[in-house]
Design an enzyme around this catalytic site. Structure first.
Site, PDB file in Angstrom:
ATOM      1  N   ARG A  19      49.253  27.163 -13.474  1.00  0.00           N
ATOM      2  CA  ARG A  19      49.717  27.912 -12.292  1.00  0.00           C
ATOM      3  C   ARG A  19      51.195  27.737 -11.971  1.00  0.00           C
ATOM      4  NH1 ARG A  19      45.587  27.759  -7.321  1.00  0.00           N
ATOM      5  NH2 ARG A  19      46.326  25.636  -7.112  1.00  0.00           N
ATOM      6  N   ASP A  20      51.925  26.950 -12.737  1.00  0.00           N
ATOM      7  CA  ASP A  20      53.356  26.757 -12.460  1.00  0.00           C
ATOM      8  C   ASP A  20      54.122  26.650 -13.778  1.00  0.00           C
ATOM      9  OD1 ASP A  20      55.629  26.515 -10.915  1.00  0.00           O
ATOM     10  OD2 ASP A  20      55.387  24.364 -10.559  1.00  0.00           O
ATOM     11  N   VAL A  21      53.828  27.563 -14.701  1.00  0.00           N
ATOM     12  CA  VAL A  21      54.513  27.568 -15.999  1.00  0.00           C
ATOM     13  C   VAL A  21      55.870  28.234 -15.809  1.00  0.00           C
ATOM     14  CG1 VAL A  21      54.406  28.314 -18.404  1.00  0.00           C
ATOM     15  CG2 VAL A  21      52.306  27.671 -17.191  1.00  0.00           C
ATOM     16  N   ASN A  25      59.586  23.435 -15.872  1.00  0.00           N
ATOM     17  CA  ASN A  25      58.503  22.519 -16.237  1.00  0.00           C
ATOM     18  C   ASN A  25      58.273  22.429 -17.739  1.00  0.00           C
ATOM     19  OD1 ASN A  25      58.010  21.886 -13.556  1.00  0.00           O
ATOM     20  ND2 ASN A  25      56.540  23.558 -13.297  1.00  0.00           N
TER      21      ASN A  25
END
Length: 223
Positions: A19-21, A25
């Protein structure tokens, strides 16, 4: 490597949606391995505590449409984000651009199709793959991160890129960025250039391009 990492977490039992690619990151260690980190907003399919309805997770410029609208997420949500990163790598520009949070969120909800080759002609071989990853409706997207990895691996098999050729390309790229504009050059092109790097990029190409890609998937913890 990002696609292989996503395929790993998506095929766990229970599977995990990152959900936070985002580029923030994704890391490259000194051995040349690409790592996907920061699982702070990741969601396991069997987690007991459910996300509050309508709550948005992830950075606005890299949201999938279903995230922006607060709809349920799935592995294809991460595939969309990987497509955003691929688009950015191919063109040097973000897919979702906006002057405010509201504009970024609106664009995330209603993404406009853009073929990478419209910005970078050399990216034409990746147009179909990128556009399929960035389909608005999850059902129309690439079915999995594994398919994305296989497609990219297939392209590299037909167009191998070894360390010497990649190093030569990067040197030419940095030289072009550092060179002063020619007399009479297009002012808009000159203004669009980013500031040249003050230091040469670290020479990790040998380890990056000679490291087996399957190793990433075999590691039990992608940090």
């Amino acid at each position: 490597e990002i696609a292989l990492a996503l395929d790993y977490i998506h095929t766990l039992e229970p599977h995990i949606v990152h959900r936070d690619v985002t580029p923030h990151n994704v890391f490259c260690n000194v051995d040349g391995y690409v790592k996907l980190g920061d699982f702070g907003v990741a969601k396991a399919s069997a987690r007991l505590s459910q996300t509050e309805a309508g709550q948005i997770k992830g950075k606005l410029a890299y949201l999938a449409p279903e995230q922006g609208s607060g709809d349920p997420v799935s592995p294809r949500t991460d595939v969309f984000a990987a497509g955003l990163i691929l688009f950015e790598l191919l063109t040097g520009q973000r897919f979702n651009k906006g002057a405010s949070d509201a504009e970024l969120l609106y664009n995330a909800l209603k993404p406009k199709p853009v073929r990478p080759s419209s910005l970078t002609p050399a990216a034409a071989p990746f147009d179909d793959l990128t556009c399929r990853a960035l389909e608005w409706h999850p059902a129309a997207r690439l079915p999995s991160a594994a398919v994305m990895a296989e497609s990219l691996t297939g392209y590299l098999a037909e167009h191998p890129c070894d360390a010497p050729s990649f190093r030569e390309y990067m040197q030419r790229l940095f030289s072009a960025e550092a060179a002063p504009p020619h007399a009479g050059s297009d002012a808009s092109l000159s203004a669009s250039r980013t500031k040249p790097f003050q230091k040469p990029a670290p020479d990790f190409t040998e380890s990056i391009l000679t490291t087996p890609t399957k190793q990433t998937r075999q590691l039990p913890g992608h940090r």
